[in-house]
Enzyme design. Structure first.
Site, short mmCIF file in Angstrom:
data_model
loop_
_atom_site.label_atom_id
_atom_site.label_comp_id
_atom_site.label_asym_id
_atom_site.label_seq_id
_atom_site.Cartn_x
_atom_site.Cartn_y
_atom_site.Cartn_z
N LYS A 117 12.75 1.94 6.03
CA LYS A 117 12.31 3.02 6.93
C LYS A 117 13.36 4.11 7.04
O LYS A 117 13.01 5.29 7.18
CB LYS A 117 11.96 2.46 8.32
CG LYS A 117 10.61 1.77 8.34
CD LYS A 117 9.98 1.80 9.72
CE LYS A 117 8.59 1.19 9.69
NZ LYS A 117 8.01 0.97 11.00
N LYS A 199 3.59 -3.16 -0.64
CA LYS A 199 2.80 -3.73 0.45
C LYS A 199 1.70 -2.74 0.88
O LYS A 199 1.93 -1.55 0.93
CB LYS A 199 3.74 -3.98 1.64
CG LYS A 199 3.13 -4.68 2.81
CD LYS A 199 4.16 -4.84 3.93
CE LYS A 199 4.22 -3.60 4.81
NZ LYS A 199 4.92 -3.77 6.08
N LYS A 202 -0.51 1.17 6.36
CA LYS A 202 -1.28 2.28 6.92
C LYS A 202 -0.55 3.61 6.78
O LYS A 202 -1.14 4.67 6.95
CB LYS A 202 -1.62 1.98 8.38
CG LYS A 202 -0.45 1.56 9.24
CD LYS A 202 -0.89 0.73 10.45
CE LYS A 202 0.30 -0.01 11.06
NZ LYS A 202 -0.04 -1.08 11.95
#
Ligand code: TYM
Length: 333
Positions: A117, A199, A202
């Site tokens: 992230k 992965k 969303k």
């Protein structure tokens, strides 16, 4: 002792960031539902976690409602389980501070989610993003769960929660329960339909890469028809065929068929036929959830009643654990 008191405890949370995906469903939410009768379950919308990346206020608010409504639409029942919104129980943030003082900088630096992230949002590598696992540990440890149902990507965070609990207990005695992860055999890591080495998420900008739980039937089938495969033309469970492997995993999680049964079912058949079968099976499973969601989300007053009540129930438990931890550390209560 009554039967209810003997039940083992379960806790899990989900972030309200955008549309929830088939990955969330197969990796975690499906188990949440399955565990509801056997265990004493507590489930929360982890809204505090969502602001580690910048959120638009109106959108965040809508997503919190929508995630709570989706939990109900899936079949989670406030009569059986405690369903609440994390920020309504201030002990999460309070215990998180305490636990962060028992968490090492080095441990947090090793978290793969932090590394991913912070690379993705390099303009906003905030302290919350870094200390996120301490908040997640607080979410868990407040409720003394035996099991935490999550997808494989959360395993590392769960391990750090276990380490923090063990460390704290070692110093102060038996304050926290050290929980076990509960990861499904199939569906623990649902991959992107466009890049099966990544992965399903969303936050993927390519909408064909992920299926939302609330996608309609045509959209679900279209996305599966477009799923990336390979040129080997055989439905086989093999690491050399990550696209097909992912589709077998999804089909298996939805139909309860084993990979061997699936290989047999599609022996000699083309990928077109296989992808359509997977799409239809997923669409059929999701259709009733979508219908039920549309009814539930339209009654905001009822949603508010339910999450306020859930919050009060959760806080009753959380408060006790929090005060016990504070007392042990030496605070004046
Ligand atoms: P979150 O909100 O990203 O995801 C919610 C759950 O869905 C699972 N999941 C997947 N499983 C399989 N395949 C995928 N592609 C996939 N994508 C997501 C996740 O593993 C998770 O179980 N930090 C957590 C939320 C959280 C939490 C907690 C979880 C906060 N506090 C306490 C357990 C206990 C998160 O970001 O999950």
């Amino acid at each position: 002792m009554s039967e209810a008191m003997e039940k083992k405890k379960v806790l899990s949370c989900i972030q309200p960031s955008g549309m929830l995906t088939l990955g969330n469903y197969l990796g975690a939410l499906k188990n949440w539902i399955n565990m509801q009768d056997e265990f004493e379950c507590t489930y929360a919308v982890a809204d505090l976690h969502a602001i580690t990346v910048r959120q638009e206020p109106a959108k965040l608010r809508a997503q919190i409602y929508s995630t709570y409504a989706l939990m109900l639409a899936l079949g989670l029942d406030t009569q059986k389980s405690t369903l609440f919104i994390q920020s309504h129980v201030p002990e999460h943030a309070q215990l998180s501070w305490l636990l962060s003082c028992y968490t090492q900088f080095g441990e947090l630096s090793r978290m793969t989610q932090f590394k991913d992230k912070s690379a993705k949002h390099s303009d906003n590598v905030n302290v919350g993003l870094f200390s996120y696992p301490a908040l997640m540990a607080a979410d868990i440890l407040l409720y003394k769960p035996d099991f935490v149902p999550v997808g494989a990507d959360q395993k590392q965070h769960l391990e750090i929660a276990r380490d923090i609990a063990t460390r704290f207990n070692h110093i102060y005695g038996d304050v926290f329960t050290v929980p076990e992860p509960y990861i499904p055999k199939t569906g623990a890591r649902v991959m992107s339909l466009q890049d099966p080495t990544k992965k399903m998420s969303k936050s993927d900008e390519n909408v064909n890469a992920w299926v939302a739980i609330l996608d309609d039937k045509d959209t679900v089938i279209r996305k599966f028809k477009r799923a990336v495969t390979d040129s080997l033309a055989q439905v086989r469970l093999s690491d050399e065929q990550p696209g097909i492997k992912n589709l077998i995993g999804i089909y298996s999680a939805v139909t309860n068929k084993t990979p061997q049964e699936i290989e047999k079912e599609f022996d000699g058949k083309g990928y077109g036929e296989f992808k359509l079968a997977v799409g239809e099976a997923v669409a059929d499973e999701l259709a009733p959830i979508r219908e039920s969601y549309n009814t539930i989300i339209s009654d905001k007053a009822e949603l508010e009643r339910l999450f306020r009540e859930g919050g009060q129930r959760a806080e009753f438990i959380a408060r006790k654990t929090y005060l016990k931890a504070m007392k042990k550390v030496g605070f004046v209560l």
